[in-house]
Design an enzyme around this catalytic site. Structure first.
Site, PDB file in Angstrom:
ATOM      1  N   ASP A   1      -7.497  -7.612   1.033  1.00 40.86           N
ATOM      2  CA  ASP A   1      -6.556  -7.698   2.159  1.00 40.86           C
ATOM      3  C   ASP A   1      -7.307  -7.224   3.398  1.00 40.86           C
ATOM      4  O   ASP A   1      -8.160  -6.316   3.294  1.00 40.86           O
ATOM      5  CB  ASP A   1      -5.327  -6.794   1.937  1.00 40.86           C
ATOM      6  CG  ASP A   1      -5.605  -5.377   2.434  1.00 40.86           C
ATOM      7  OD1 ASP A   1      -6.198  -4.585   1.661  1.00 40.86           O
ATOM      8  OD2 ASP A   1      -5.262  -5.079   3.606  1.00 40.86           O
TER       9      ASP A   1
ATOM     10  N   ASP B   1       0.860  -1.166   0.000  1.00 42.61           N
ATOM     11  CA  ASP B   1       0.000   0.000   0.000  1.00 42.61           C
ATOM     12  C   ASP B   1       0.907   1.229   0.000  1.00 42.61           C
ATOM     13  O   ASP B   1       2.080   1.155   0.367  1.00 42.61           O
ATOM     14  CB  ASP B   1      -0.939  -0.021   1.222  1.00 42.61           C
ATOM     15  CG  ASP B   1      -2.142   0.909   1.012  1.00 42.61           C
ATOM     16  OD1 ASP B   1      -3.020   0.938   1.884  1.00 42.61           O
ATOM     17  OD2 ASP B   1      -2.174   1.618  -0.020  1.00 42.61           O
TER      18      ASP B   1
HETATM   19  N1  LIG Z   1      -4.135   3.535  -0.266  1.00 43.37           N
HETATM   20  C1  LIG Z   1      -5.313   3.225   0.317  1.00 43.37           C
HETATM   21  N2  LIG Z   1      -5.364   2.238   1.252  1.00 43.37           N
HETATM   22  C2  LIG Z   1      -6.545   1.943   1.854  1.00 43.37           C
HETATM   23  C3  LIG Z   1      -6.567   0.961   2.871  1.00 43.37           C
HETATM   24  C4  LIG Z   1      -7.780   0.678   3.508  1.00 43.37           C
HETATM   25  N3  LIG Z   1      -8.067  -0.148   4.556  1.00 43.37           N
HETATM   26  C5  LIG Z   1      -9.389   0.033   4.776  1.00 43.37           C
HETATM   27  N4  LIG Z   1     -10.079  -0.550   5.739  1.00 43.37           N
HETATM   28  C6  LIG Z   1      -9.447  -1.386   6.753  1.00 43.37           C
HETATM   29  C7  LIG Z   1     -10.350  -1.208   7.926  1.00 43.37           C
HETATM   30  C8  LIG Z   1     -10.080  -2.165   9.005  1.00 43.37           C
HETATM   31  C9  LIG Z   1      -9.319  -1.738  10.093  1.00 43.37           C
HETATM   32  C10 LIG Z   1      -9.139  -2.609  11.169  1.00 43.37           C
HETATM   33  C11 LIG Z   1      -9.718  -3.894  11.137  1.00 43.37           C
HETATM   34  C12 LIG Z   1      -9.537  -4.822  12.280  1.00 43.37           C
HETATM   35  C13 LIG Z   1     -10.731  -4.669  13.218  1.00 43.37           C
HETATM   36  O1  LIG Z   1     -10.591  -5.588  14.268  1.00 43.37           O
HETATM   37  C14 LIG Z   1     -10.465  -4.311  10.030  1.00 43.37           C
HETATM   38  C15 LIG Z   1     -10.650  -3.436   8.951  1.00 43.37           C
HETATM   39  N5  LIG Z   1      -9.954   0.920   3.915  1.00 43.37           N
HETATM   40  C16 LIG Z   1      -8.962   1.356   3.109  1.00 43.37           C
HETATM   41  C17 LIG Z   1      -8.958   2.304   2.094  1.00 43.37           C
HETATM   42  C18 LIG Z   1      -7.735   2.602   1.477  1.00 43.37           C
HETATM   43  C19 LIG Z   1      -7.651   3.639   0.458  1.00 43.37           C
HETATM   44  O2  LIG Z   1      -8.659   4.278   0.085  1.00 43.37           O
HETATM   45  N6  LIG Z   1      -6.436   3.906  -0.074  1.00 43.37           N
END
Ligand SMILES: Nc1nc2cc3nc(NCCc4ccc(CCO)cc4)[nH]c3cc2c(=O)[nH]1
Length: 376
Positions: A270, A96
């Protein structure tokens, strides 16, 4: 971007409704899709040797520019031979680009039109990320798949805020592409933004496909909008994406999220969920999840699930895992991370096989029934 190398390709094999089965061909090997990428944030899938990761059937793992640039730094990873050599993983690695992690982790940060300045959450030192800096770091990490540098807005946000943020990310996508060094079998993915707004998502897909990437991620989701809004956004976004390129939904998700998103045309995922859950005694199974700290497991001599085909299965009982977690032993999180990642890979293999033989709808009904049945 230099043009001479032929980059990575995604080749379709079968479809069932919007769902697709295919193969992602890269410099570091071929991965069947749909695929779930274990998260290896700082060059390790927490609590797992890479032999254990391989034993689950995982084909591609994720790393993070934000974390690795802070420690051990991109220059040191490059000196150590790149991420593959450093972490004993010869398969593809997707990294990322850092923007999302800065917004969710950086202590203090200043966003401007050119990039973002932030303080390290480790020691407060000052750092800068921009499309060029992020792309260069991912090159030094030797990432098989690099992500464009983007800005992921927090939800809820007004349509105006979402539009401004998406337009910034599209300008940054063009700069990321310009800074990308094309190499045989390597690729760079653009990231679609626009929140849950159809017109913004359409604008973003158009902007990215005009630039041209080896694959397309759907960003800006799994940020608290809930499954219904995530699915409705996918319903109108994935059909706009090129049919012959991989689609990657960032940060997703639970087993039910994965099923519903594959059925809406997503190929790659992921999420920290299975590994983070493994560290907090939550075991994912075909019958939903259980928390092994619960006293009811103290003398339960069954395996976590009768279906686990990973090397760690059958040798360890629920009672033993319960004891390890109650005792605070490191083997508890290690074994349960292994179990959860093995379950996620087994689920993706099941879904993929059902796409190939056209029985995905029947499998979806069975999976959802079983998940709601509760423990054996
Ligand atoms: N570059 C980029 N990277 C991302 C990574 C992301 N990751 C998420 N969500 C993860 C949320 C997430 C966080 C913690 C947990 C564990 C809970 O116990 C699970 C999901 N949304 C995301 C959006 C983006 C994005 O727009 N751009």
């Amino acid at each position: 971007m230099t043009e001479q190398a032929t980059k990575m390709t995604w080749v379709p094999e079968a479809a069932c409704g919007q769902a697709r089965a295919g193969h992602l061909h890269t410099r570091h090997g071929t991965v069947p899709t749909p695929t779930f990428m274990p998260v290896g944030t700082v060059g390790t899938v927490k609590g797992m040797t890479m032999d254990a990761v391989r034993s689950t059937g995982a084909g591609i793992v994720l790393g993070n520019t934000y974390h690795l640039m802070l420690r051990p730094t991109a220059d040191r990873v490059q000196k150590l031979g790149g991420l593959h050599k450093m972490m004993d993983w010869s398969g593809p690695i997707l990294t990322d680009s850092g923007g999302f992690q800065v917004m969710s982790l950086g202590a203090l940060r200043k966003l401007d039109q050119d990039g973002v300045t932030f303080q390290s959450h480790i020691d407060g030192s000052k750092h800068r990320l921009s499309p060029e800096i992020s792309t260069d770091i991912q090159y030094k990490l030797d990432a098989t798949i690099s992500m464009a540098f983007d800005e992921c807005p927090a939800l809820p946000a007004t349509p105006e805020t979402l539009r401004k943020s998406m337009e910034l990310s599209m300008r940054w996508a063009a700069r990321s592409r310009e800074a990308f060094t094309a190499r045989e079998g390597y690729g760079q993915f653009g990231i679609v933004q626009g929140g849950t707004e159809r017109d913004l998502r359409e604008y973003s897909v158009k902007a990215l496909t005009e630039i041209g990437f080896e694959g397309y991620a759907i960003g800006g989701l799994a940020v608290g909008e809930g499954q219904e809004l995530m699915f409705s956004t996918l319903d109108f976004t994935t059909p706009l994406l090129p049919q012959d390129k991989a689609r990657y939904l960032m940060g997703v998700g639970t087993p039910d999220d994965l099923l519903g998103s594959v059925m809406r045309g997503v190929d790659m995922f992921d999420c920290v969920m299975p590994s983070r859950a493994g560290r907090t005694a939550r075991a994912y199974t075909e019958r939903g999840y259980i928390n092994l700290r619960n006293a009811r497991f103290a003398e339960d001599t069954r395996p976590i699930t009768p279906h686990d085909d990973s090397p760690m299965a059958d040798r360890y009982t629920r009672a033993y895992l319960h004891h390890l977690f109650r005792a605070g032993e490191m083997l508890g999180p290690m074994l349960l991370t292994w179990h959860n990642l093995a379950y996620y890979q087994r689920l993706m293999r099941q879904i993929r096989a059902a796409i190939v033989d056209g029985t995905l709808n029947e499998l979806a009904i069975k999976l959802r029934e079983d998940w709601s049945k509760g423990d054996w």
